[in-house]
Design a protein around this motif. Structure first.
Motif, PDB file in Angstrom:
ATOM      1  N   CYS A 214       0.848  -1.189   0.000  1.00  0.00           N
ATOM      2  CA  CYS A 214       0.000   0.000   0.000  1.00  0.00           C
ATOM      3  C   CYS A 214       0.885   1.241   0.000  1.00  0.00           C
ATOM      4  O   CYS A 214       1.676   1.447   0.933  1.00  0.00           O
ATOM      5  CB  CYS A 214      -0.899   0.034   1.232  1.00  0.00           C
ATOM      6  N   LEU A 215       0.759   2.056  -1.037  1.00  0.00           N
ATOM      7  CA  LEU A 215       1.512   3.300  -1.133  1.00  0.00           C
ATOM      8  C   LEU A 215       0.560   4.467  -0.933  1.00  0.00           C
ATOM      9  O   LEU A 215      -0.514   4.516  -1.537  1.00  0.00           O
ATOM     10  CB  LEU A 215       2.175   3.426  -2.510  1.00  0.00           C
ATOM     11  N   MET A 224       7.717   3.501   6.695  1.00  0.00           N
ATOM     12  CA  MET A 224       7.349   2.179   6.206  1.00  0.00           C
ATOM     13  C   MET A 224       7.065   1.292   7.404  1.00  0.00           C
ATOM     14  O   MET A 224       7.773   1.338   8.404  1.00  0.00           O
ATOM     15  CB  MET A 224       8.477   1.576   5.365  1.00  0.00           C
ATOM     16  N   GLU A 225       6.011   0.504   7.342  1.00  0.00           N
ATOM     17  CA  GLU A 225       5.729  -0.473   8.392  1.00  0.00           C
ATOM     18  C   GLU A 225       4.939  -1.631   7.797  1.00  0.00           C
ATOM     19  O   GLU A 225       4.276  -1.489   6.767  1.00  0.00           O
ATOM     20  CB  GLU A 225       4.973   0.167   9.563  1.00  0.00           C
ATOM     21  N   VAL A 226       5.039  -2.763   8.469  1.00  0.00           N
ATOM     22  CA  VAL A 226       4.330  -3.975   8.036  1.00  0.00           C
ATOM     23  C   VAL A 226       3.372  -4.382   9.138  1.00  0.00           C
ATOM     24  O   VAL A 226       3.764  -4.491  10.315  1.00  0.00           O
ATOM     25  CB  VAL A 226       5.315  -5.125   7.736  1.00  0.00           C
ATOM     26  N   VAL A 231       1.933  -4.203   3.653  1.00  0.00           N
ATOM     27  CA  VAL A 231       3.137  -3.379   3.720  1.00  0.00           C
ATOM     28  C   VAL A 231       2.712  -1.944   3.431  1.00  0.00           C
ATOM     29  O   VAL A 231       2.260  -1.626   2.331  1.00  0.00           O
ATOM     30  CB  VAL A 231       4.194  -3.826   2.683  1.00  0.00           C
ATOM     31  N   TYR A 232       2.777  -1.066   4.447  1.00  0.00           N
ATOM     32  CA  TYR A 232       2.414   0.338   4.285  1.00  0.00           C
ATOM     33  C   TYR A 232       3.677   1.155   4.017  1.00  0.00           C
ATOM     34  O   TYR A 232       4.611   1.149   4.821  1.00  0.00           O
ATOM     35  CB  TYR A 232       1.776   0.893   5.556  1.00  0.00           C
ATOM     36  N   VAL A 233       3.686   1.877   2.902  1.00  0.00           N
ATOM     37  CA  VAL A 233       4.788   2.791   2.609  1.00  0.00           C
ATOM     38  C   VAL A 233       4.196   4.182   2.409  1.00  0.00           C
ATOM     39  O   VAL A 233       3.356   4.381   1.524  1.00  0.00           O
ATOM     40  CB  VAL A 233       5.580   2.372   1.353  1.00  0.00           C
ATOM     41  N   GLU A 234       4.624   5.130   3.251  1.00  0.00           N
ATOM     42  CA  GLU A 234       4.151   6.509   3.138  1.00  0.00           C
ATOM     43  C   GLU A 234       5.228   7.330   2.426  1.00  0.00           C
ATOM     44  O   GLU A 234       6.357   7.428   2.899  1.00  0.00           O
ATOM     45  CB  GLU A 234       3.831   7.073   4.516  1.00  0.00           C
ATOM     46  N   ILE A 235       4.843   7.892   1.292  1.00  0.00           N
ATOM     47  CA  ILE A 235       5.771   8.630   0.449  1.00  0.00           C
ATOM     48  C   ILE A 235       5.755  10.110   0.829  1.00  0.00           C
ATOM     49  O   ILE A 235       4.696  10.753   0.841  1.00  0.00           O
ATOM     50  CB  ILE A 235       5.390   8.476  -1.040  1.00  0.00           C
ATOM     51  N   PHE A 284      10.143  -9.612  -3.788  1.00  0.00           N
ATOM     52  CA  PHE A 284      10.962  -8.616  -3.107  1.00  0.00           C
ATOM     53  C   PHE A 284      10.655  -7.222  -3.649  1.00  0.00           C
ATOM     54  O   PHE A 284      10.569  -7.025  -4.861  1.00  0.00           O
ATOM     55  CB  PHE A 284      12.457  -8.929  -3.293  1.00  0.00           C
ATOM     56  N   LEU A 285      10.495  -6.267  -2.729  1.00  0.00           N
ATOM     57  CA  LEU A 285      10.232  -4.873  -3.094  1.00  0.00           C
ATOM     58  C   LEU A 285      11.404  -4.009  -2.641  1.00  0.00           C
ATOM     59  O   LEU A 285      11.780  -4.024  -1.474  1.00  0.00           O
ATOM     60  CB  LEU A 285       8.955  -4.376  -2.422  1.00  0.00           C
ATOM     61  N   SER A 286      11.988  -3.266  -3.581  1.00  0.00           N
ATOM     62  CA  SER A 286      13.079  -2.351  -3.252  1.00  0.00           C
ATOM     63  C   SER A 286      12.656  -0.929  -3.589  1.00  0.00           C
ATOM     64  O   SER A 286      12.182  -0.658  -4.700  1.00  0.00           O
ATOM     65  CB  SER A 286      14.349  -2.702  -4.038  1.00  0.00           C
ATOM     66  N   ILE A 287      12.825  -0.033  -2.633  1.00  0.00           N
ATOM     67  CA  ILE A 287      12.505   1.383  -2.812  1.00  0.00           C
ATOM     68  C   ILE A 287      13.793   2.172  -2.675  1.00  0.00           C
ATOM     69  O   ILE A 287      14.486   2.075  -1.659  1.00  0.00           O
ATOM     70  CB  ILE A 287      11.472   1.860  -1.773  1.00  0.00           C
ATOM     71  N   TYR A 288      14.116   2.932  -3.702  1.00  0.00           N
ATOM     72  CA  TYR A 288      15.307   3.765  -3.687  1.00  0.00           C
ATOM     73  C   TYR A 288      14.846   5.217  -3.645  1.00  0.00           C
ATOM     74  O   TYR A 288      14.336   5.759  -4.627  1.00  0.00           O
ATOM     75  CB  TYR A 288      16.170   3.492  -4.920  1.00  0.00           C
ATOM     76  N   GLY A 289      14.997   5.825  -2.474  1.00  0.00           N
ATOM     77  CA  GLY A 289      14.492   7.170  -2.272  1.00  0.00           C
ATOM     78  C   GLY A 289      15.538   8.238  -2.513  1.00  0.00           C
ATOM     79  O   GLY A 289      16.557   8.002  -3.157  1.00  0.00           O
ATOM     80  N   ARG A 290      15.277   9.406  -1.980  1.00  0.00           N
ATOM     81  CA  ARG A 290      16.183  10.546  -2.140  1.00  0.00           C
ATOM     82  C   ARG A 290      16.549  11.059  -0.752  1.00  0.00           C
ATOM     83  O   ARG A 290      15.681  11.354   0.071  1.00  0.00           O
ATOM     84  CB  ARG A 290      15.476  11.657  -2.915  1.00  0.00           C
ATOM     85  N   GLN A 291      17.845  11.145  -0.492  1.00  0.00           N
ATOM     86  CA  GLN A 291      18.343  11.626   0.797  1.00  0.00           C
ATOM     87  C   GLN A 291      19.345  12.761   0.560  1.00  0.00           C
ATOM     88  O   GLN A 291      20.549  12.498   0.404  1.00  0.00           O
ATOM     89  CB  GLN A 291      19.012  10.500   1.590  1.00  0.00           C
TER      90      GLN A 291
END
Length: 317
Positions: A214-215, A224-226, A231-235, A284-291
């Motif tokens: 869930c995005l 992010m939490e499960v 699987v909750y991912v808050e963008i 498998f889920l991979s998220i590549y964000g911006r830091q």
């Protein structure tokens, strides 16, 4: 493998350098060649800012500023951004955000986003994208009311998923062998800025044999939490964190910028446009964000729960 770019809460009506942020997302799309791009809502306005059903005394400070302006220029900005994305040979998947109905009807936003309905699904490669609409509230007479022209600010009630969507989700949208990603503006959790009927949603999802991703956006945070089968991912927002009248940071703003972007004093502008590249490979889920590089002020802000980043996450499904 499925690859996509996701961003949320651009708020072109508020941020001063929205063109730069959009150009950055589009530029990364040209380089990365994702299968699709996701906008999780609150891109901008779709109507004249005087078109309000919200009583003046109930209007938040940013809403009131735009209402007083009585202009179509913010609608023009949103259309300009959508035109930019339309030039790409990559599908843009749009989700309705709450501010997308601040000064227009839901049908206006649906037409401007060029989506088939306020909720729908789309099959792409081995993935089914399920797009939900969290922009309803329950009236005192127990009726589901669509957000329209800021009417929700009169009520100050928690968002809900409509019963129609819950039935459709269980009987139609989730009936597939594809991997499922659910997109919504509000998090699908029972919390202040989530949805009041999250327990019904969770009951449906937890009947499934595999995890669902869930995005969501809306809260302008990185999280992010499960929980059980979800699987909750808050963008995080592509643009800013709302500080309101608290003024945690004082912004130095040019008078010309303030004239064209009157809400800038109330935000903490993110130094870089935030978005994420997401790769889904088998289980498998991979998220590549911006830091962005940290600055002295970031430690202070992080203590307040404000983070100018989208983290990397790697999740076993």
């Amino acid at each position: 493998m499925t690859k996509f770019i996701v961003f949320s809460d651009l708020h072109s009506e508020i941020i001063d350098n929205y063109k730069e942020r959009v150009a950055n997302i589009i530029g990364e799309s040209v380089i990365s060649q994702p299968d699709f791009i996701i906008n999780l809502g609150d891109m901008g306005y779709f109507g004249q800012t005087s078109n309000s059903l919200c009583k003046v005394e109930n209007q938040p400070v940013n809403y009131n500023i735009f209402y007083e302006e009585d202009t179509l220029k913010y609608k023009d900005r949103t259309n300009e951004i959508l035109e930019s994305f339309s030039m790409l040979p990559i599908p843009l998947i749009n989700v309705l955000g709450n501010h997308d109905m601040d000064f227009n009807t839901k049908s206006d936003a649906i037409a401007s986003y060029d989506i088939p309905n306020n909720f729908y699904y789309k099959d792409l490669k081995e993935v089914r994208l399920v797009i939900l609409d969290t922009n309803y509230y329950i009236s005192d007479s127990s009726k589901e009311i669509d957000y329209e022209c800021g009417n929700n600010f009169n009520e100050k009630k928690q968002a809900v998923l409509s019963d129609e969507q819950l039935r459709w989700l269980e009987n139609v949208a989730l009936v597939t062998d594809k991997r499922i990603i659910i997109l919504s503006h509000n998090p699908l959790k029972d919390e202040k800025r989530g949805i009041a009927n999250a327990h019904k949603f969770k009951k449906i999802i937890n009947k499934m044999s595999s995890r669902v991703i869930c995005l969501s956006g809306h809260k302008h945070i990185d999280k992010m939490e499960v929980e059980d089968n979800i699987v909750y991912v808050e963008i995080n927002s592509a643009s800013y964190f709302w500080q309101g009248r608290d003024k945690l940071l004082q912004n130095e703003i040019d008078e010309e910028d303030l004239k064209d972007h009157p809400v800038l004093p109330y935000i903490i502008r993110y130094r870089k446009p935030l978005f994420a590249i997401v790769e889904l490979k088998e289980d498998f889920l991979s998220i590549y964000g911006r830091q962005p590089l940290k600055m002295k002020e970031d430690e202070y802000l992080e203590k307040k729960g404000i983070s100018q980043k989208i983290s990397d996450y790697h999740i076993k499904l």
